[in-house]
Design a protein around this motif. Structure first.
Motif, PDB file in Angstrom:
ATOM      1  N   VAL A 185     -30.026 -23.513  -1.517  1.00 35.24           N
ATOM      2  CA  VAL A 185     -29.640 -22.725  -0.347  1.00 35.24           C
ATOM      3  C   VAL A 185     -30.870 -21.966   0.133  1.00 35.24           C
ATOM      4  O   VAL A 185     -31.372 -21.077  -0.559  1.00 35.24           O
ATOM      5  CB  VAL A 185     -28.501 -21.743  -0.691  1.00 35.24           C
ATOM      6  N   THR A 186     -31.382 -22.333   1.311  1.00 34.18           N
ATOM      7  CA  THR A 186     -32.609 -21.721   1.818  1.00 34.18           C
ATOM      8  C   THR A 186     -32.355 -20.433   2.585  1.00 34.18           C
ATOM      9  O   THR A 186     -33.206 -19.549   2.614  1.00 34.18           O
ATOM     10  CB  THR A 186     -33.363 -22.715   2.720  1.00 34.18           C
ATOM     11  N   SER A 187     -31.201 -20.294   3.220  1.00 32.50           N
ATOM     12  CA  SER A 187     -30.909 -19.063   3.960  1.00 32.50           C
ATOM     13  C   SER A 187     -29.409 -18.921   4.183  1.00 32.50           C
ATOM     14  O   SER A 187     -28.687 -19.911   4.273  1.00 32.50           O
ATOM     15  CB  SER A 187     -31.632 -19.040   5.314  1.00 32.50           C
ATOM     16  N   VAL A 188     -28.984 -17.659   4.240  1.00 30.25           N
ATOM     17  CA  VAL A 188     -27.602 -17.313   4.575  1.00 30.25           C
ATOM     18  C   VAL A 188     -27.664 -16.241   5.652  1.00 30.25           C
ATOM     19  O   VAL A 188     -28.201 -15.159   5.421  1.00 30.25           O
ATOM     20  CB  VAL A 188     -26.823 -16.798   3.352  1.00 30.25           C
ATOM     21  N   ASN A 189     -27.138 -16.544   6.822  1.00 30.59           N
ATOM     22  CA  ASN A 189     -27.225 -15.629   7.962  1.00 30.59           C
ATOM     23  C   ASN A 189     -25.837 -15.119   8.328  1.00 30.59           C
ATOM     24  O   ASN A 189     -24.994 -15.880   8.785  1.00 30.59           O
ATOM     25  CB  ASN A 189     -27.864 -16.346   9.159  1.00 30.59           C
ATOM     26  N   LEU A 190     -25.619 -13.817   8.074  1.00 32.60           N
ATOM     27  CA  LEU A 190     -24.362 -13.179   8.500  1.00 32.60           C
ATOM     28  C   LEU A 190     -24.541 -12.785   9.963  1.00 32.60           C
ATOM     29  O   LEU A 190     -25.091 -11.747  10.287  1.00 32.60           O
ATOM     30  CB  LEU A 190     -24.076 -11.950   7.626  1.00 32.60           C
ATOM     31  N   ARG A 191     -24.076 -13.640  10.868  1.00 33.34           N
ATOM     32  CA  ARG A 191     -24.403 -13.498  12.285  1.00 33.34           C
ATOM     33  C   ARG A 191     -23.525 -12.499  13.023  1.00 33.34           C
ATOM     34  O   ARG A 191     -23.969 -11.830  13.942  1.00 33.34           O
ATOM     35  CB  ARG A 191     -24.322 -14.863  12.977  1.00 33.34           C
ATOM     36  N   ASN A 192     -22.266 -12.403  12.623  1.00 36.32           N
ATOM     37  CA  ASN A 192     -21.371 -11.500  13.367  1.00 36.32           C
ATOM     38  C   ASN A 192     -20.180 -11.130  12.496  1.00 36.32           C
ATOM     39  O   ASN A 192     -19.689 -11.946  11.713  1.00 36.32           O
ATOM     40  CB  ASN A 192     -20.882 -12.180  14.655  1.00 36.32           C
ATOM     41  N   GLY A 244     -24.930  -8.987   3.836  1.00 39.57           N
ATOM     42  CA  GLY A 244     -25.537 -10.303   4.047  1.00 39.57           C
ATOM     43  C   GLY A 244     -26.486 -10.675   2.922  1.00 39.57           C
ATOM     44  O   GLY A 244     -26.523 -11.827   2.470  1.00 39.57           O
ATOM     45  N   SER A 245     -27.259  -9.703   2.444  1.00 34.60           N
ATOM     46  CA  SER A 245     -28.199  -9.951   1.345  1.00 34.60           C
ATOM     47  C   SER A 245     -27.450 -10.264   0.053  1.00 34.60           C
ATOM     48  O   SER A 245     -27.836 -11.177  -0.699  1.00 34.60           O
ATOM     49  CB  SER A 245     -29.092  -8.724   1.150  1.00 34.60           C
ATOM     50  N   GLN A 246     -26.364  -9.555  -0.202  1.00 33.15           N
ATOM     51  CA  GLN A 246     -25.566  -9.817  -1.403  1.00 33.15           C
ATOM     52  C   GLN A 246     -24.949 -11.210  -1.365  1.00 33.15           C
ATOM     53  O   GLN A 246     -24.946 -11.935  -2.379  1.00 33.15           O
ATOM     54  CB  GLN A 246     -24.465  -8.763  -1.534  1.00 33.15           C
ATOM     55  N   ILE A 247     -24.431 -11.598  -0.195  1.00 26.32           N
ATOM     56  CA  ILE A 247     -23.831 -12.939  -0.062  1.00 26.32           C
ATOM     57  C   ILE A 247     -24.879 -14.016  -0.319  1.00 26.32           C
ATOM     58  O   ILE A 247     -24.627 -14.989  -1.043  1.00 26.32           O
ATOM     59  CB  ILE A 247     -23.211 -13.107   1.340  1.00 26.32           C
ATOM     60  N   ALA A 248     -26.063 -13.850   0.261  1.00 25.70           N
ATOM     61  CA  ALA A 248     -27.128 -14.847   0.091  1.00 25.70           C
ATOM     62  C   ALA A 248     -27.507 -14.996  -1.382  1.00 25.70           C
ATOM     63  O   ALA A 248     -27.633 -16.119  -1.898  1.00 25.70           O
ATOM     64  CB  ALA A 248     -28.345 -14.444   0.925  1.00 25.70           C
ATOM     65  N   ASP A 249     -27.676 -13.874  -2.074  1.00 26.74           N
ATOM     66  CA  ASP A 249     -28.072 -13.936  -3.491  1.00 26.74           C
ATOM     67  C   ASP A 249     -27.008 -14.633  -4.334  1.00 26.74           C
ATOM     68  O   ASP A 249     -27.330 -15.468  -5.199  1.00 26.74           O
ATOM     69  CB  ASP A 249     -28.315 -12.519  -4.021  1.00 26.74           C
TER      70      ASP A 249
END
Length: 295
Positions: free
Chosen positions: A189-196, A171-176
């Motif tokens: 992009v303020t946030s990326v949440n890998l929810r499931n 999730g951290s890699q995707i957000a960056d």
């Protein structure tokens, strides 16, 4: 609006001319009303209001102008203004839009991701040139780029890492990467949440089979460990018994055995006052009569 003002102005002129030729007050009044309406329509055509949390991009005959911030702005009647919201927008990739990804092992996973993004006001002109509208920004830029990055990141990890052990890292890699890709285009992009993350049916069957095999291996290993421990315990016990027997063998003599024999048959003679004890100090074992009544 500008076209409407022209039509109203033409109508006012026509009514005025007809009314003057016929000397009709009603037509003259209609001409005056049309003229006022044309003036108002023309004024509105030259005024544009940009709402709060929006930025407008003016375009005049194909030429893009300077972005308009929130407030009232005067413009040419031939200028069209395209508005972009600067509020954060949620892009939910779930249900029908769930991202299908493959791990480095080829296993299929389904990832639910929420991306919160917003238009950078200073970059509104660049976004207009790239996409043309706010909806197009999401469909042409945010959505395809995000899907591509999500798939690329999962492809570097195993299936187990994807749905369990490395989800936070993924999730951290995707957000960056999403922020890095979209920021130069004017998208914050303020946030990326890998929810499931859910494995496919086939992959789930493989996971269950692997777990069963691991459990069977653990049970076999534990059984082997228990058997080895039991064999070691018996060996130590046997060695202890053998050592004890050697000690007893070295310490016992005929006289000691004779006394132990007598003691044993004395106890037996309590139930039978006269008892023949086959004890002796030689190999023949001379019998001894034990009379418990006479001690």
């Amino acid at each position: 609006m500008f076209v409407l003002s022209i039509l109203l102005l033409i109508a006012a002129v026509v009514l005025f001319l007809v009314g003057r030729s016929r000397d009709t007050a009603g037509l003259k009044l209609g001409a005056a009303v049309s003229a006022v309406a044309a003036l108002l329509a023309g004024t509105f055509a030259c005024v544009h209001v940009v709402s709060a949390a929006e930025v407008g991009v003016p375009v005049t005959f194909g030429k893009v102008g300077t972005p308009l911030t929130s407030g009232v702005h005067f413009k040419s009647p031939f200028t069209d203004v395209t508005s972009f919201s600067t509020r954060p927008v949620d892009l939910d990739l779930n249900e029908d839009d769930t991202v299908e990804v493959r791990s480095s092992q080829g296993g299929v996973l389904y990832a639910d991701v929420t991306i919160k993004w917003a238009v950078v006001p200073a970059k509104a002109v660049e976004l207009y040139r790239l996409a043309g509208s706010e909806d197009a920004v999401e469909s042409r830029l945010v959505l395809p780029d995000s899907r591509e990055i999500i798939r690329n990141v999962f492809a570097k990890h195993t299936s187990e890492e994807g749905y369990a052990s490395a989800r936070e890292q993924i999730g951290s890699q995707i957000a960056d990467l999403v922020k890095e890709r979209l920021a130069p285009r004017g998208i914050d992009v303020t946030s990326v949440n890998l929810r499931n993350v859910k494995p496919s049916k086939k992959l789930q069957e493989q996971i269950d089979k692997k777990i069963q095999q691991e459990q069977a291996t653990e049970r076999a290993t534990e059984a082997a460990r228990t058997a080895k421990a039991e064999a070691e315990r018996k060996r130590i016990e046997a060695e202890g018994i053998a050592a004890a027997n050697k000690i007893i063998e070295r310490s016992l003599s005929d006289k000691v055995l004779y006394n132990q024999c007598l003691d044993a048959y004395k106890e037996a003679a309590k139930a039978h006052p006269v008892y023949a004890v086959p004890c002796g100090t030689d190999s023949g074992g001379t019998p001894v009569i034990v009379d418990n009544g006479k001690n």
